[in-house]
Write a protein that holds these residues in place. Structure first.
Motif, PDB file in Angstrom:
ATOM      1  N   ARG A  14      -2.077   8.259 -16.025  1.00 62.25           N
ATOM      2  CA  ARG A  14      -2.448   7.108 -15.195  1.00 62.25           C
ATOM      3  C   ARG A  14      -3.314   7.545 -14.014  1.00 62.25           C
ATOM      4  N   ASP A  15      -2.743   8.263 -13.046  1.00 60.28           N
ATOM      5  CA  ASP A  15      -3.560   8.674 -11.896  1.00 60.28           C
ATOM      6  C   ASP A  15      -4.596   9.701 -12.360  1.00 60.28           C
ATOM      7  N   LEU A  74       2.381   1.151 -14.687  1.00 67.38           N
ATOM      8  CA  LEU A  74       2.023   0.746 -13.329  1.00 67.38           C
ATOM      9  C   LEU A  74       1.596  -0.726 -13.295  1.00 67.38           C
ATOM     10  N   HIS A  98       6.654   0.412 -12.477  1.00 65.81           N
ATOM     11  CA  HIS A  98       6.275   1.017 -11.205  1.00 65.81           C
ATOM     12  C   HIS A  98       5.299   0.048 -10.543  1.00 65.81           C
ATOM     13  N   PHE A 100       3.433  -1.564  -6.967  1.00 65.11           N
ATOM     14  CA  PHE A 100       3.024  -1.040  -5.654  1.00 65.11           C
ATOM     15  C   PHE A 100       2.147  -2.035  -4.916  1.00 65.11           C
ATOM     16  N   SER A 140       6.256   1.465  -4.828  1.00 67.79           N
ATOM     17  CA  SER A 140       5.462   2.396  -4.017  1.00 67.79           C
ATOM     18  C   SER A 140       4.776   1.671  -2.880  1.00 67.79           C
ATOM     19  N   GLU A 142       1.722   1.987  -1.073  1.00 67.02           N
ATOM     20  CA  GLU A 142       0.449   2.721  -1.124  1.00 67.02           C
ATOM     21  C   GLU A 142      -0.024   3.054   0.286  1.00 67.02           C
ATOM     22  N   ASP A 143      -0.518   4.257   0.461  1.00 70.03           N
ATOM     23  CA  ASP A 143      -0.978   4.770   1.763  1.00 70.03           C
ATOM     24  C   ASP A 143       0.173   4.869   2.769  1.00 70.03           C
ATOM     25  N   ASN A 168       8.948   5.156  -3.689  1.00 68.71           N
ATOM     26  CA  ASN A 168       7.933   6.209  -3.695  1.00 68.71           C
ATOM     27  C   ASN A 168       7.086   6.138  -2.420  1.00 68.71           C
ATOM     28  N   PRO A 170       3.773   7.488  -1.162  1.00 67.42           N
ATOM     29  CA  PRO A 170       2.544   8.224  -1.482  1.00 67.42           C
ATOM     30  C   PRO A 170       1.743   8.610  -0.239  1.00 67.42           C
ATOM     31  N   THR A 172      -1.547   8.685  -0.162  1.00 68.41           N
ATOM     32  CA  THR A 172      -2.626   8.240  -1.049  1.00 68.41           C
ATOM     33  C   THR A 172      -3.959   8.920  -0.778  1.00 68.41           C
ATOM     34  N   HIS A 203       4.366  11.212  -3.758  1.00 69.00           N
ATOM     35  CA  HIS A 203       3.173  11.192  -4.607  1.00 69.00           C
ATOM     36  C   HIS A 203       2.030  11.611  -3.691  1.00 69.00           C
ATOM     37  N   HIS A 205      -1.728  13.302  -2.701  1.00 66.22           N
ATOM     38  CA  HIS A 205      -3.096  13.646  -3.142  1.00 66.22           C
ATOM     39  C   HIS A 205      -3.585  14.869  -2.376  1.00 66.22           C
ATOM     40  N   GLN A 512      -6.138   0.639  -7.849  1.00 65.15           N
ATOM     41  CA  GLN A 512      -6.156   0.760  -6.392  1.00 65.15           C
ATOM     42  C   GLN A 512      -7.463   0.268  -5.780  1.00 65.15           C
TER      43      GLN A 512
HETATM   44  O1  KIV Z   1      -2.038   7.314  -4.675  1.00 60.36           O
HETATM   45  C1  KIV Z   1      -1.344   6.285  -4.731  1.00 60.36           C
HETATM   46  O2  KIV Z   1      -0.948   5.691  -3.733  1.00 60.36           O
HETATM   47  C2  KIV Z   1      -1.023   5.788  -6.056  1.00 60.36           C
HETATM   48  C3  KIV Z   1      -0.024   4.671  -6.122  1.00 60.36           C
HETATM   49  C4  KIV Z   1      -0.424   3.646  -7.105  1.00 60.36           C
HETATM   50  C5  KIV Z   1       1.331   5.241  -6.391  1.00 60.36           C
HETATM   51  O3  KIV Z   1      -1.486   6.296  -7.049  1.00 60.36           O
END
Ligand code: KIV
Ligand code: ZN
Length: 515
Positions: A14-15, A74, A98, A100, A140, A142-143, A168, A170, A172, A203, A205, A512
């Motif tokens: 997915r990601d 997702l 999941h 978000f 989740s 996000e950010d 979760n 993240p 992000t 999660h 990055h 996203q």
């Molecule tokens: O990076 C992120 O915030 C995501 C979310 C969809 C979990 O990939």
């Protein structure tokens, strides 16, 4: 007392797939999912079903076959995303939704154009709706790494009440640093009532190269699920790399309070499979899975390792699967050995007819090179080779001439569409340039070539060259791969593979990317 379990949630499908050019076919996802299951990944995030029919089908196909891992889908925080996600994972023995929504001020205001109260209401509704269809729901923020902690507490409490059992957090945009990120997890765990009743997940990055460090700091602070990808694939600089997380936790059992159930001997195979399918090469000095990760070049190191391994090695190469893939087959290997090795590699062969055709290709390859390695078998069995009838452009033959003082020349014959054969020739600055120009004069794609790379699949001058070509057209980016002992032929195959992906249809929605 036994150690706690650290859940490994893999989001390569997915990601990882959100990396420009890394999109995968249903069959490719299927093969990676099988390898992840074999590796004993706890949760496989198979995709984003609302993105397209193809994504929906891919998630469903994964949900149908995977038995030993939970399959997650997702969905953005609205019903029209959650509904197809629920439908796609219906066949799974163990499934998870999941969902978000972004929680940082900048994302809410500039991307979603929603107030915090509206975001909270959508989050609550989405979890409620998902819980009507399934027990296992992850939410989740996000950010979250840049979100206001008070708002995070409000929204987490709300979705927890609606029945989300995994929360979760993240990072992000990869903005956090380990101490600060760990502190965030600590604070959330302290402030949310009954926080021991949820699984805290992270999660991260890798924009600052800190995804693994941040994830591990969060584990120290109480997170018990890490979301990660094979080879660290993912948006921009990627996600935390699964192999680094798993091996750090395993190697430093003296400090980590938890352990994973991952079969680490499957790591190298998984890395090669993902790299081969996406065309994203693994840098030689990449931890755990890079070609040099266990190579001791400096004489003083070699001397030390020979005298006592632990002088320079903190892990053993064989523990992550490096030695499992030595020479496997050769010119004299029979059909039974060939079939058995494919099975060991988790490569499904649909029918006797496909097996026979594959065995013929294997024999042709074995005539050209003495030793056939697992990597050769993967290349030999890739979808584009096995099901060429799905291709719009197919290479029938190619030829080229390159001589000192002469302008290189290439000619190709392609089967186009339902079989119409077309011939073209061209000159270029080199044989690769000439062959691409010849193909372009038939395809007229008008694409931009963003990347051309060639790698030897294995060692030796008779190795197959694996070529990756990245093409862009109207905002779409695709990668094509081709393998052959002749790198000009491999280049032509890679270029055609990329053109076929462009031809196969429109792009997908990025979950996203805003609504
Ligand atoms: O990076 C992120 O915030 C995501 C979310 C969809 C979990 O990939
Ligand atoms: Zn992400």
């Amino acid at each position: 007392m036994g150690k706690e379990h650290l859940i490994i949630f893999d989001t390569t499908l997915r990601d990882g797939e959100q990396s420009p050019g890394a999109s995968m076919t249903r069959d490719e996802k299927f093969r990676i999912a099988r390898q992840l299951e074999k590796m004993k990944v706890d949760v496989i995030e198979a995709g984003f079903p609302a993105a397209s029919n193809g994504d929906f089908e891919a998630v469903r196909a994964v949900a149908e076959v995977i038995k030993d891992s939970t399959v997650a889908a997702l969905a953005r925080a609205f019903d029209k995303d959650v509904e197809p996600a629920l439908e796609a994972i219906k066949p799974a023995r163990s499934g998870r939704i999941h969902t978000f929504i972004a929680t940082s001020a900048i994302h809410m205001e500039k991307k979603l154009r929603m107030t915090p109260d509206e975001v909270l209401a959508d989050a609550r509704n989405a979890v409620h709706f998902a819980r009507n269809g399934i027990d296992n729901v992850e939410f989740s923020c996000e950010d979250a790494g840049r979100s206001d902690i008070d708002f995070l507490c409000r929204i987490i409490e709300a979705v927890f009440k609606e029945g989300a059992s995994v929360i979760n957090i993240p990072d992000t945009v990869g903005y956090n640093v380990p101490e600060q990120f760990a502190d965030r997890i600590h604070k959330l765990r302290e402030r949310i009532p009954n926080s021991d009743k949820v699984t805290w997940s992270v999660h991260c990055h890798n924009d600052l190269g800190l995804a693994v460090a941040n994830s591990l700091a969060a584990v120290m602070a109480g997170a018990r699920q890490v979301e990660c990808t094979i080879n660290g694939l993912g948006e921009r600089a990627g996600n935390a790399s699964l192999e680094e997380i798993v091996m750090a936790v395993r190697t430093r059992q003296d400090i980590f309070p938890c352990e994973t159930r991952i079969d680490a001997t499957q790591i190298v195979s998984a890395s090669r499979l993902v790299s081969g399918i996406t065309g994203f090469p693994v840098q030689p000095n990449k931890a755990i899975v890079g070609a040099n990760a266990f190579a001791h070049e400096a004489g003083i190191h070699q001397d030390g390792v020979l005298k006592h391994r632990e002088t320079y090695e903190i892990m053993r190469a064989e523990d992550v699967g490096w030695n499992a893939n030595k020479m496997v087959l050769g010119k004299h290997s029979g059909r039974t050995a060939f079939k058995a090795r494919l099975q060991e590699l988790g490569i499904e062969v649909e029918s006797e007819q496909v097996l026979n055709a594959a065995f013929t290709r294997f024999k042709e390859l074995a005539d050209k090179k003495h030793e056939i390695f697992d990597e050769d078998l993967h290349a030999l069995m890739s979808d584009d080779v096995v099901t060429p009838e799905h291709e719009y452009y197919r290479l029938i033959s190619s030829g080229f001439r390159s001589e000192t003082g002469e302008t290189p020349y290439a000619q190709v014959i392609l089967a186009v569409g339902t079989g119409d054969e077309q011939h073209a020739e061209a000159r270029g600055s080199g044989p690769v340039d000439a062959v691409f120009k010849a193909i372009e004069s038939i395809g007229c794609s008008g694409t931009d070539l963003l990347l051309y790379s060639v790698n030897a699949i294995t060692t030796g001058t008779d190795a197959q060259g694996e070529v990756t070509v990245r093409l862009a057209k109207a905002g779409r980016v695709v990668n094509g791969q081709g393998a052959d002992t002749d790198i000009i032929v491999a280049s032509a195959k890679a270029y055609l593979n990329a053109l076929n992906k462009l031809h196969a249809g429109p792009g997908r929605v990025n979950p996203q990317g805003g609504t």
